[in-house]
Design a protein around this motif. Structure first.
Motif, PDB file in Angstrom:
ATOM      1  N   LEU A  20       0.839  -1.189   0.000  1.00  0.00           N
ATOM      2  CA  LEU A  20       0.000   0.000   0.000  1.00  0.00           C
ATOM      3  C   LEU A  20       0.878   1.244   0.000  1.00  0.00           C
ATOM      4  O   LEU A  20       1.945   1.255   0.617  1.00  0.00           O
ATOM      5  N   SER A  21       0.398   2.283  -0.674  1.00  0.00           N
ATOM      6  CA  SER A  21       1.120   3.556  -0.730  1.00  0.00           C
ATOM      7  C   SER A  21       0.215   4.682  -0.270  1.00  0.00           C
ATOM      8  O   SER A  21      -1.011   4.607  -0.429  1.00  0.00           O
ATOM      9  N   CYS A  22       0.824   5.731   0.260  1.00  0.00           N
ATOM     10  CA  CYS A  22       0.078   6.903   0.695  1.00  0.00           C
ATOM     11  C   CYS A  22       0.945   8.132   0.467  1.00  0.00           C
ATOM     12  O   CYS A  22       1.978   8.286   1.114  1.00  0.00           O
ATOM     13  N   VAL A  23       0.529   8.986  -0.444  1.00  0.00           N
ATOM     14  CA  VAL A  23       1.233  10.244  -0.671  1.00  0.00           C
ATOM     15  C   VAL A  23       0.731  11.257   0.344  1.00  0.00           C
ATOM     16  O   VAL A  23      -0.479  11.510   0.436  1.00  0.00           O
ATOM     17  N   ALA A  24       1.670  11.820   1.092  1.00  0.00           N
ATOM     18  CA  ALA A  24       1.328  12.736   2.177  1.00  0.00           C
ATOM     19  C   ALA A  24       1.847  14.137   1.870  1.00  0.00           C
ATOM     20  O   ALA A  24       3.007  14.290   1.494  1.00  0.00           O
ATOM     21  N   ASN A  32       5.974  15.238  12.862  1.00  0.00           N
ATOM     22  CA  ASN A  32       4.709  14.600  12.510  1.00  0.00           C
ATOM     23  C   ASN A  32       4.827  13.083  12.517  1.00  0.00           C
ATOM     24  O   ASN A  32       5.921  12.543  12.334  1.00  0.00           O
ATOM     25  N   CYS A  33       3.701  12.423  12.695  1.00  0.00           N
ATOM     26  CA  CYS A  33       3.615  10.972  12.610  1.00  0.00           C
ATOM     27  C   CYS A  33       2.765  10.596  11.405  1.00  0.00           C
ATOM     28  O   CYS A  33       1.829  11.311  11.043  1.00  0.00           O
ATOM     29  N   MET A  53       8.088  10.724  11.179  1.00  0.00           N
ATOM     30  CA  MET A  53       8.582  11.099   9.857  1.00  0.00           C
ATOM     31  C   MET A  53      10.021  11.569   9.891  1.00  0.00           C
ATOM     32  O   MET A  53      10.756  11.401   8.925  1.00  0.00           O
ATOM     33  N   ASN A  54      10.461  12.173  10.970  1.00  0.00           N
ATOM     34  CA  ASN A  54      11.809  12.742  11.010  1.00  0.00           C
ATOM     35  C   ASN A  54      12.903  11.680  11.014  1.00  0.00           C
ATOM     36  O   ASN A  54      14.014  11.959  10.539  1.00  0.00           O
ATOM     37  N   GLY A 102       3.137  15.807  15.895  1.00  0.00           N
ATOM     38  CA  GLY A 102       3.283  14.577  16.657  1.00  0.00           C
ATOM     39  C   GLY A 102       4.721  14.129  16.668  1.00  0.00           C
ATOM     40  O   GLY A 102       5.477  14.397  15.727  1.00  0.00           O
ATOM     41  N   PHE A 103       5.120  13.449  17.764  1.00  0.00           N
ATOM     42  CA  PHE A 103       6.472  12.898  17.834  1.00  0.00           C
ATOM     43  C   PHE A 103       6.479  11.510  18.459  1.00  0.00           C
ATOM     44  O   PHE A 103       7.454  10.793  18.361  1.00  0.00           O
TER      45      PHE A 103
END
Length: 124
Positions: A20-24, A32-33, A53-54, A102-103
């Motif tokens: 599955l893919s998700c473009v954010a 962010n999470c 994400m970081n 988010g972290f």
């Protein structure tokens, strides 16, 4: 405004795999999470995996650890969920979600942006 667009769902036989893919896009915070959730008909939404994400650090629900893998391609702004050894009980609508800001990123309630979902159907 965060936008999430999933793709990659489909029908597969038991034992098969899907990615599955998700473009954010649209993040205004730097921390962010991203996560994956699913919901089967008549059941509550279930968290599967999340990552920060970081640094891409993943967190998994016990139910899918070892079969599903979450990852993020920073260059493509795309979140992935690799689904292996699929079972009929994995049949559900799968959703990409973001927690912004988010972290701490376990796949638990608190995500505040959601994609439209992509259907995964596993036949026996």
């Amino acid at each position: 405004q965060v936008q999430l667009l999933e793709s990659g769902g489909g029908s597969v036989q038991a034992g098969g795999s899907l990615r599955l893919s998700c473009v954010a896009s649209g993040f205004t915070y730097t921390s962010n999470c991203l996560g994956w959730f699913r919901q089967a008909p008549g059941k509550e939404r279930e968290g599967l995996a999340g990552l920060y994400m970081n640094d891409g650090r993943p967190r998994y629900a016990h139910s899918v650890k070892g079969r599903f893998t979450i990852s993020y391609d920073n260059a493509k702004n795309t979140l992935f969920l690799q689904l292996n050894s699929l079972k009929p009980e994995d049949t559900a609508m799968y959703y990409c979600a973001a927690k912004s800001p988010g972290f701490d990123c376990p796949p638990t309630p608190g995500y505040n942006f959601w994609g439209q979902g992509t259907q995964v159907t596993v036949s026996s």
